[in-house]
Design a protein around this motif. Structure first.
Motif, PDB file in Angstrom:
ATOM      1  N   SER A  59      38.316 -47.923  38.170  1.00 10.12           N
ATOM      2  CA  SER A  59      39.253 -48.289  39.112  1.00 10.12           C
ATOM      3  C   SER A  59      40.143 -49.840  39.730  1.00 10.12           C
ATOM      4  CB  SER A  59      39.133 -47.230  40.166  1.00 10.12           C
ATOM      5  OG  SER A  59      38.228 -48.331  41.196  1.00 10.12           O
ATOM      6  N   PHE A  60      38.376 -50.549  40.086  1.00  5.35           N
ATOM      7  CA  PHE A  60      39.016 -52.279  40.180  1.00  5.35           C
ATOM      8  C   PHE A  60      38.344 -52.632  39.124  1.00  5.35           C
ATOM      9  CE2 PHE A  60      36.346 -50.231  43.552  1.00  5.35           C
ATOM     10  CZ  PHE A  60      34.673 -50.789  43.070  1.00  5.35           C
ATOM     11  N   VAL A  61      37.136 -52.078  38.362  1.00  5.28           N
ATOM     12  CA  VAL A  61      37.020 -52.539  37.767  1.00  5.28           C
ATOM     13  C   VAL A  61      36.656 -52.395  36.510  1.00  5.28           C
ATOM     14  CG1 VAL A  61      34.580 -52.131  38.062  1.00  5.28           C
ATOM     15  CG2 VAL A  61      34.278 -54.137  37.475  1.00  5.28           C
ATOM     16  N   GLY A  62      35.997 -52.322  34.821  1.00  2.00           N
ATOM     17  CA  GLY A  62      36.345 -51.744  33.694  1.00  2.00           C
ATOM     18  C   GLY A  62      37.321 -51.560  32.952  1.00  2.00           C
ATOM     19  N   THR A  63      37.176 -52.401  31.424  1.00  2.28           N
ATOM     20  CA  THR A  63      37.191 -52.288  30.308  1.00  2.28           C
ATOM     21  C   THR A  63      36.878 -51.135  29.310  1.00  2.28           C
ATOM     22  OG1 THR A  63      37.014 -54.046  28.365  1.00  2.28           O
ATOM     23  CG2 THR A  63      35.709 -53.717  30.041  1.00  2.28           C
ATOM     24  N   ALA A  64      38.158 -51.287  28.519  1.00  2.00           N
ATOM     25  CA  ALA A  64      38.376 -50.106  27.093  1.00  2.00           C
ATOM     26  C   ALA A  64      36.417 -50.315  26.870  1.00  2.00           C
ATOM     27  CB  ALA A  64      38.938 -49.701  26.576  1.00  2.00           C
ATOM     28  N   VAL A  65      36.020 -51.416  26.742  1.00  7.28           N
ATOM     29  CA  VAL A  65      34.772 -52.031  25.496  1.00  7.28           C
ATOM     30  C   VAL A  65      33.798 -51.054  25.963  1.00  7.28           C
ATOM     31  CG1 VAL A  65      34.224 -53.581  24.117  1.00  7.28           C
ATOM     32  CG2 VAL A  65      36.170 -53.880  25.238  1.00  7.28           C
ATOM     33  N   GLN A  66      33.563 -50.641  26.719  1.00 11.69           N
ATOM     34  CA  GLN A  66      32.759 -50.356  28.102  1.00 11.69           C
ATOM     35  C   GLN A  66      32.149 -48.609  27.154  1.00 11.69           C
ATOM     36  OE1 GLN A  66      33.921 -50.596  32.012  1.00 11.69           O
ATOM     37  NE2 GLN A  66      34.075 -48.164  32.101  1.00 11.69           N
ATOM     38  N   SER A  67      33.088 -48.246  26.838  1.00  9.16           N
ATOM     39  CA  SER A  67      33.373 -46.776  25.803  1.00  9.16           C
ATOM     40  C   SER A  67      33.533 -47.245  24.347  1.00  9.16           C
ATOM     41  CB  SER A  67      34.679 -45.596  26.705  1.00  9.16           C
ATOM     42  OG  SER A  67      34.823 -45.898  28.099  1.00  9.16           O
ATOM     43  N   ASP A  68      32.903 -47.438  24.197  1.00  8.89           N
ATOM     44  CA  ASP A  68      32.699 -48.385  22.559  1.00  8.89           C
ATOM     45  C   ASP A  68      32.186 -46.871  21.837  1.00  8.89           C
ATOM     46  OD1 ASP A  68      34.905 -50.815  22.128  1.00  8.89           O
ATOM     47  OD2 ASP A  68      33.275 -51.951  22.098  1.00  8.89           O
ATOM     48  N   TRP A  69      30.596 -46.621  22.207  1.00 15.61           N
ATOM     49  CA  TRP A  69      30.075 -45.932  21.942  1.00 15.61           C
ATOM     50  C   TRP A  69      30.906 -44.460  21.917  1.00 15.61           C
ATOM     51  CZ3 TRP A  69      27.405 -41.585  23.035  1.00 15.61           C
ATOM     52  CH2 TRP A  69      27.083 -40.599  22.398  1.00 15.61           C
ATOM     53  N   VAL A  70      31.343 -43.806  22.747  1.00 12.56           N
ATOM     54  CA  VAL A  70      31.657 -43.060  22.498  1.00 12.56           C
ATOM     55  C   VAL A  70      33.149 -42.171  21.674  1.00 12.56           C
ATOM     56  CG1 VAL A  70      32.729 -42.751  25.008  1.00 12.56           C
ATOM     57  CG2 VAL A  70      32.090 -40.510  24.460  1.00 12.56           C
ATOM     58  N   ASN A  71      34.334 -43.734  21.867  1.00 10.72           N
ATOM     59  CA  ASN A  71      34.993 -43.640  21.806  1.00 10.72           C
ATOM     60  C   ASN A  71      35.128 -43.633  20.257  1.00 10.72           C
ATOM     61  OD1 ASN A  71      37.172 -43.043  24.469  1.00 10.72           O
ATOM     62  ND2 ASN A  71      37.124 -44.796  24.027  1.00 10.72           N
ATOM     63  N   SER A  72      34.444 -44.705  19.314  1.00 13.54           N
ATOM     64  CA  SER A  72      33.936 -44.822  18.399  1.00 13.54           C
ATOM     65  C   SER A  72      33.624 -43.715  17.730  1.00 13.54           C
ATOM     66  CB  SER A  72      33.228 -45.754  18.255  1.00 13.54           C
ATOM     67  OG  SER A  72      31.968 -45.734  18.216  1.00 13.54           O
ATOM     68  N   HIS A  73      32.657 -42.935  18.340  1.00 15.09           N
ATOM     69  CA  HIS A  73      31.846 -41.523  17.744  1.00 15.09           C
ATOM     70  C   HIS A  73      32.652 -40.932  17.410  1.00 15.09           C
ATOM     71  CE1 HIS A  73      28.268 -43.097  18.117  1.00 15.09           C
ATOM     72  NE2 HIS A  73      27.618 -42.757  17.933  1.00 15.09           N
ATOM     73  N   LEU A  74      33.981 -40.758  18.833  1.00 21.58           N
ATOM     74  CA  LEU A  74      35.171 -39.249  18.666  1.00 21.58           C
ATOM     75  C   LEU A  74      35.786 -40.023  17.475  1.00 21.58           C
ATOM     76  CD1 LEU A  74      36.217 -39.060  22.878  1.00 21.58           C
ATOM     77  CD2 LEU A  74      34.627 -37.107  21.104  1.00 21.58           C
ATOM     78  N   ALA A  75      36.240 -40.835  17.527  1.00 22.29           N
ATOM     79  CA  ALA A  75      37.079 -41.529  15.931  1.00 22.29           C
ATOM     80  C   ALA A  75      36.141 -40.545  14.619  1.00 22.29           C
ATOM     81  CB  ALA A  75      36.999 -43.096  16.285  1.00 22.29           C
ATOM     82  N   ALA A  76      34.496 -41.360  15.054  1.00 25.65           N
ATOM     83  CA  ALA A  76      34.128 -40.765  13.269  1.00 25.65           C
ATOM     84  C   ALA A  76      34.540 -39.608  13.171  1.00 25.65           C
ATOM     85  CB  ALA A  76      33.001 -42.122  13.339  1.00 25.65           C
TER      86      ALA A  76
END
Length: 548
Positions: free
Chosen positions: A171-188
């Protein structure tokens, strides 16, 4: 220790060593086993971290430092020794300047290679890049994950991949980079094109509506990536789950058919009632101090004059025709979940930020099944791997049944509390006005003098006052236990009901020496009235949702 032993059994923590020490100054710890990574957290007090060939750095209470050792490390380029996470501020009194400084420092840590120890390394089978979506008067950053071209021929050259729109939590903090693990695994592994929205973060000038608009703006521009529009899903964690759910509602209104919603530990409302749930009372400060952050989130989300219900999926006017939803929540035990808005599948609870924990395996397989669905005609459920039919209105309504019953039970308890206070006051009013109790005693004992009658009335008042005080304490304690969601609340309520009813019936029915009841009937029935509220409360607490 149980929570920590669970943690180190995870996939990425295999073979790790956990140690907890309580030390008095002066103290020092030296790690000499050549571990590739050491995580140190000071729970109370303060200390210093002294990495080799680096200056010492202070470590304050509740700060965590990640130190890379001399052994091989999977971090590309390697993090600097002593990469530190900023201390948590006082969220209840944080200023705009302090929030901006904390957010910058926290996001710098989350985007650092040191944070990979907590969030996980990206899947090498996915290509990751930053892009920008051009909107009216501004550009919105997004982090795009594609299957790598060499990934068994299913990579970037494959046309019309499904789209997963992701929104990170914080919400008031955070970045897409913190979710690289899950998103890259979904993509692959799906494979799919995953687009993670770097939405505007909440602050005193940026409400939740702005972040929600960012999520929707990226979703409605999804055609720019050449995806398969018939296979589009939204996915988010925490506040990102809220933004994803709002995007799904807007997609339905715009005629955009989604395949699925995957909502991980989502916020579902931002009204003041969000703090009334039993889970808030039980877990607001344990195991972490979540309540100050939640209150800051709610204040920033809905500034004065904002309609909080319009930003709360739980209060949406119409939840029909939405995409099937997979709802993932962290729980102490496994329990069935029914989505409020849509049919849902439920996997095992995993880490709310998609960390590679063994408990999340069932959730990931469930998510894959949901994401791979193709949408059916509007208003009908797509077929799923389980082939379960669309749930009826009664089954969908059962999501909040337990909470609704608890709230009604608590209301009945407060009614009983009020009746108990009234029943305790009534004898005093009678003594000053109608003299029912005195006349009742005089009729049963005609030889009593006025002094002796007055003494008997006083004795009755003392006993009834003590019973009333006990009843008030019992009502308050039982209501608190139900609010807190304690497991013993229902049995305790039943026991209190039996005790209270026994006392009430004793006053109403027990006969005195002359053969008359000890209390006049009017006062006896006044003592029974709170028991009726207790009966209603117990019935609500023990009531189970009826099957569809």
């Amino acid at each position: 220790m149980d929570a920590f032993s669970d943690l180190i059994r995870g996939v990425r923590a295999h073979g790790s060593l956990f140690g907890s020490s309580t030390l008095s100054p002066p103290w020092a710890l030296h790690f000499a086993d050549g571990a590739p990574l050491t995580l140190c957290t000071v729970l109370t007090g303060a200390g210093w971290i002294v990495p080799e060939h680096r200056p010492p750095e202070p470590l304050r209470a509740r700060e965590t430092v990640a130190v890379r050792g001399p052994a091989a490390s999977p971090w590309p380029g390697g993090p600097p020794s002593g990469t530190r996470r900023p201390p948590e501020p006082d969220f209840s009194a944080i200023t705009a300047e302090e929030l901006a400084a904390y957010r910058d420092a926290e996001n710098h840590f989350r985007a650092s290679s040191a944070a990979r120890a907590l969030t996980g390394d990206p899947d090498p089978g996915a290509a990751i890049e930053w892009q920008k979506v051009s909107l009216s008067g501004r550009e919105l950053p997004v982090r795009v994950y594609r299957p790598a071209a060499e990934n068994d021929g299913k990579g970037a050259g494959r046309a019309e991949l499904p789209l997963v729109l992701h929104v990170h939590g914080g919400s008031f903090v955070g970045t897409a980079v913190q979710s690289d693990w899950v998103n890259s695994h979904l993509a692959a592994q799906l494979p799919a094109l995953v687009v993670s929205v770097e939405h505007r973060l909440l602050d005193q000038e940026t409400p939740l509506s702005a972040a929600a608009a960012d999520g929707w703006d990226v979703l409605r521009h999804a055609a720019r990536w050449g995806i398969d529009p018939a296979r589009t899903a939204v996915f988010g964690e925490s506040c990102g789950g809220l933004i994803s759910a709002l995007a799904a509602i807007r997609a339905r209104e715009a005629g955009l058919q989604l395949t699925a919603q995957v909502l991980v530990n989502p916020a579902v409302e931002v009204t003041e009632t969000m703090f009334d749930y039993a889970s808030i009372a039980e877990y607001g400060y344990n195991p972490t101090r979540a309540m100050p952050q939640l209150r800051l989130f709610q204040r920033l989300s809905v500034p004065p004059g904002t309609d909080a219900r319009a930003l709360s999926p739980l209060y949406a006017d119409n939840l029909n025709g939405l995409a099937p939803a997979l709802l993932v929540v962290p729980t102490q035990t496994r329990w069935p979940i029914t989505a409020a808005a849509t049919p849902s599948d439920c996997g095992r609870p995993g880490h709310p930020y998609g960390s590679p924990n063994t408990r999340a395996r069932g959730t990931r397989s469930s998510a894959h099944r949901v994401w791979r669905r193709r949408p059916g005609p509007p208003g009908r459920r797509s077929s799923s791997s389980s082939g379960s039919p669309r749930r009826g209105p009664r089954e969908e309504d059962n999501l909040m049944t337990k909470t609704r019953h608890d709230r009604l039970a608590i209301a009945a308890m407060y009614t009983g509390l009020g009746l108990t206070v009234i029943a305790t006051i009534v004898p005093y009013l009678d003594r000053a006005t109608t003299h029912l109790l005195a006349d009742h005693i005089r009729a049963g004992y005609p030889t009593y003098s006025q002094t002796r009658v007055d003494s008997a009335v006083t004795t009755y008042l003392v006993v009834l006052s003590a019973i009333g005080a006990f009843g008030v304490v019992a009502w308050l304690a039982t209501a608190w236990a139900v609010k807190a969601g304690n497991r013993w609340a229902r049995p305790a309520a039943a026991v209190m009901f039996v005790l209270g009813t026994s006392v009430g019936l004793t006053g109403l029915l027990t006969k005195d020496t002359p053969g008359e009841t000890g209390l006049p009937p009017a006062l006896g029935w006044a003592g029974i009235a709170p028991c009726l509220a207790g009966l209603l409360a117990v019935a609500l607490l023990w009531r189970r949702p009826r099957p569809a």
